[in-house]
Design a protein around this motif. Structure first.
Motif, PDB file in Angstrom:
ATOM      1  N   PRO A   1      -0.355   7.294   7.821  1.00 49.98           N
ATOM      2  CA  PRO A   1       0.231   8.618   8.086  1.00 49.98           C
ATOM      3  C   PRO A   1       1.605   8.553   8.739  1.00 49.98           C
ATOM      4  O   PRO A   1       2.428   9.451   8.543  1.00 49.98           O
ATOM      5  N   GLU A   2       1.889   7.490   9.478  1.00 45.93           N
ATOM      6  CA  GLU A   2       3.190   7.364  10.140  1.00 45.93           C
ATOM      7  C   GLU A   2       4.313   7.079   9.147  1.00 45.93           C
ATOM      8  O   GLU A   2       5.478   7.293   9.456  1.00 45.93           O
ATOM      9  N   LEU A   3       3.986   6.610   7.957  1.00 44.31           N
ATOM     10  CA  LEU A   3       5.019   6.249   6.971  1.00 44.31           C
ATOM     11  C   LEU A   3       5.663   7.500   6.351  1.00 44.31           C
ATOM     12  O   LEU A   3       6.894   7.531   6.324  1.00 44.31           O
ATOM     13  N   PRO A   4       5.045   8.425   5.768  1.00 46.54           N
ATOM     14  CA  PRO A   4       3.682   8.478   5.281  1.00 46.54           C
ATOM     15  C   PRO A   4       3.542   7.751   3.936  1.00 46.54           C
ATOM     16  O   PRO A   4       4.491   7.644   3.172  1.00 46.54           O
ATOM     17  N   GLY A   5       2.318   7.269   3.701  1.00 36.41           N
ATOM     18  CA  GLY A   5       2.029   6.566   2.468  1.00 36.41           C
ATOM     19  C   GLY A   5       0.714   5.825   2.550  1.00 36.41           C
ATOM     20  O   GLY A   5      -0.135   6.125   3.392  1.00 36.41           O
ATOM     21  N   PHE A   6       0.574   4.841   1.682  1.00 36.25           N
ATOM     22  CA  PHE A   6      -0.665   4.088   1.583  1.00 36.25           C
ATOM     23  C   PHE A   6      -0.365   2.603   1.362  1.00 36.25           C
ATOM     24  O   PHE A   6       0.639   2.263   0.733  1.00 36.25           O
ATOM     25  N   LYS A   7      -1.248   1.758   1.870  1.00 37.08           N
ATOM     26  CA  LYS A   7      -1.200   0.324   1.597  1.00 37.08           C
ATOM     27  C   LYS A   7      -2.410   0.000   0.739  1.00 37.08           C
ATOM     28  O   LYS A   7      -3.543   0.340   1.090  1.00 37.08           O
ATOM     29  N   LEU A   8      -2.167  -0.653  -0.396  1.00 36.79           N
ATOM     30  CA  LEU A   8      -3.231  -1.083  -1.293  1.00 36.79           C
ATOM     31  C   LEU A   8      -3.355  -2.594  -1.199  1.00 36.79           C
ATOM     32  O   LEU A   8      -2.350  -3.311  -1.314  1.00 36.79           O
ATOM     33  N   THR A   9      -4.561  -3.081  -0.975  1.00 37.32           N
ATOM     34  CA  THR A   9      -4.837  -4.514  -0.920  1.00 37.32           C
ATOM     35  C   THR A   9      -5.855  -4.841  -1.996  1.00 37.32           C
ATOM     36  O   THR A   9      -6.872  -4.140  -2.136  1.00 37.32           O
ATOM     37  N   VAL A  10      -5.582  -5.903  -2.750  1.00 36.77           N
ATOM     38  CA  VAL A  10      -6.477  -6.342  -3.822  1.00 36.77           C
ATOM     39  C   VAL A  10      -6.826  -7.806  -3.598  1.00 36.77           C
ATOM     40  O   VAL A  10      -5.932  -8.644  -3.434  1.00 36.77           O
ATOM     41  N   ALA A  11      -8.132  -8.104  -3.612  1.00 35.05           N
ATOM     42  CA  ALA A  11      -8.623  -9.480  -3.502  1.00 35.05           C
ATOM     43  C   ALA A  11      -9.308  -9.855  -4.810  1.00 35.05           C
ATOM     44  O   ALA A  11     -10.164  -9.118  -5.308  1.00 35.05           O
ATOM     45  N   THR A  12      -8.904 -11.003  -5.365  1.00 35.70           N
ATOM     46  CA  THR A  12      -9.486 -11.483  -6.615  1.00 35.70           C
ATOM     47  C   THR A  12     -10.149 -12.832  -6.381  1.00 35.70           C
ATOM     48  O   THR A  12      -9.735 -13.598  -5.505  1.00 35.70           O
ATOM     49  N   LYS A  13     -11.171 -13.124  -7.187  1.00 31.34           N
ATOM     50  CA  LYS A  13     -11.922 -14.370  -7.002  1.00 31.34           C
ATOM     51  C   LYS A  13     -12.492 -14.835  -8.327  1.00 31.34           C
ATOM     52  O   LYS A  13     -12.854 -14.027  -9.183  1.00 31.34           O
ATOM     53  N   LEU A  14     -12.584 -16.163  -8.462  1.00 28.21           N
ATOM     54  CA  LEU A  14     -13.278 -16.785  -9.576  1.00 28.21           C
ATOM     55  C   LEU A  14     -13.557 -18.244  -9.243  1.00 28.21           C
ATOM     56  O   LEU A  14     -13.072 -18.769  -8.249  1.00 28.21           O
ATOM     57  N   ARG A  15     -14.327 -18.870 -10.083  1.00 25.37           N
ATOM     58  CA  ARG A  15     -14.495 -20.318 -10.039  1.00 25.37           C
ATOM     59  C   ARG A  15     -13.902 -20.817 -11.347  1.00 25.37           C
ATOM     60  O   ARG A  15     -14.401 -20.496 -12.423  1.00 25.37           O
ATOM     61  N   GLY A  16     -12.815 -21.599 -11.240  1.00 32.09           N
ATOM     62  CA  GLY A  16     -12.144 -22.008 -12.461  1.00 32.09           C
ATOM     63  C   GLY A  16     -11.049 -23.015 -12.228  1.00 32.09           C
ATOM     64  O   GLY A  16     -10.939 -23.611 -11.149  1.00 32.09           O
TER      65      GLY A  16
END
Length: 157
Positions: free
Chosen positions: A91-106
């Motif tokens: 809200p102080e920005l205002p805006g949003f932070k998006l975080t994405v975590a990906t995973k695999l065995r490869g």
């Protein structure tokens, strides 16, 4: 230093990962979208005409991560085992932070999948709110951390 995406005649190629060991590979990326206070309030209160913006952005981020090899020419098609997304209200920005975590065995990393997921998710927020605010700015898209593979662990400090 020899670039891995060029062959001996300097032609583009996809890196051969067939001799690499399978390891658990994890990547976390994030990015921010800054907007007007009006756009922020309409998204938080779910009063936009296009529906639930943040939920749609999470779905788009997951889809973006899954489609990375279709969008970035030298990326291998990967069997992701997990894609997790978090949206933080700023809200102080205002805006949003998006975080994405990906995973695999490869045999190859998942950094590009996490970064693509963030980018597509943030672009979806822009698309769904552009009628309210065309001055939104997407910024600070970055790899936060990664693990697995020969290069080991990276953590942004």
């Amino acid at each position: 230093m020899k670039l891995t995406h060029l062959d001996e005649k300097d032609r583009p190629k996809m890196v051969d990962v067939s001799d690499k060991d399978d390891t658990t590979r994890i990547a976390v990326a994030s990015g921010v979208i800054k907007m007007s206070p009006d756009a922020y309030e309409m998204i938080v209160s779910e009063k936009t005409k296009k529906g639930p913006v943040l939920q749609t952005a999470v779905i788009a981020a997951i889809l973006g991560a899954k489609q990375t090899s279709s969008l970035i020419p030298m990326c291998h098609p990967l069997m992701l085992t997990s894609v997790n997304c978090d949206v933080d209200e700023l809200p102080e920005l205002p805006g949003f932070k998006l975080t994405v975590a990906t995973k695999l065995r490869g045999q190859t990393g998942v950094e590009m999948e996490a970064l693509t997921g963030v980018s597509i998710g943030l672009l979806t927020i822009y698309d769904m709110a552009k009628a309210i605010d065309r001055t939104m700015v997407i910024r600070d898209v970055m790899l936060e951390e990664k693990s697995g593979g020969k290069s080991g662990v990276f953590k942004r400090t």
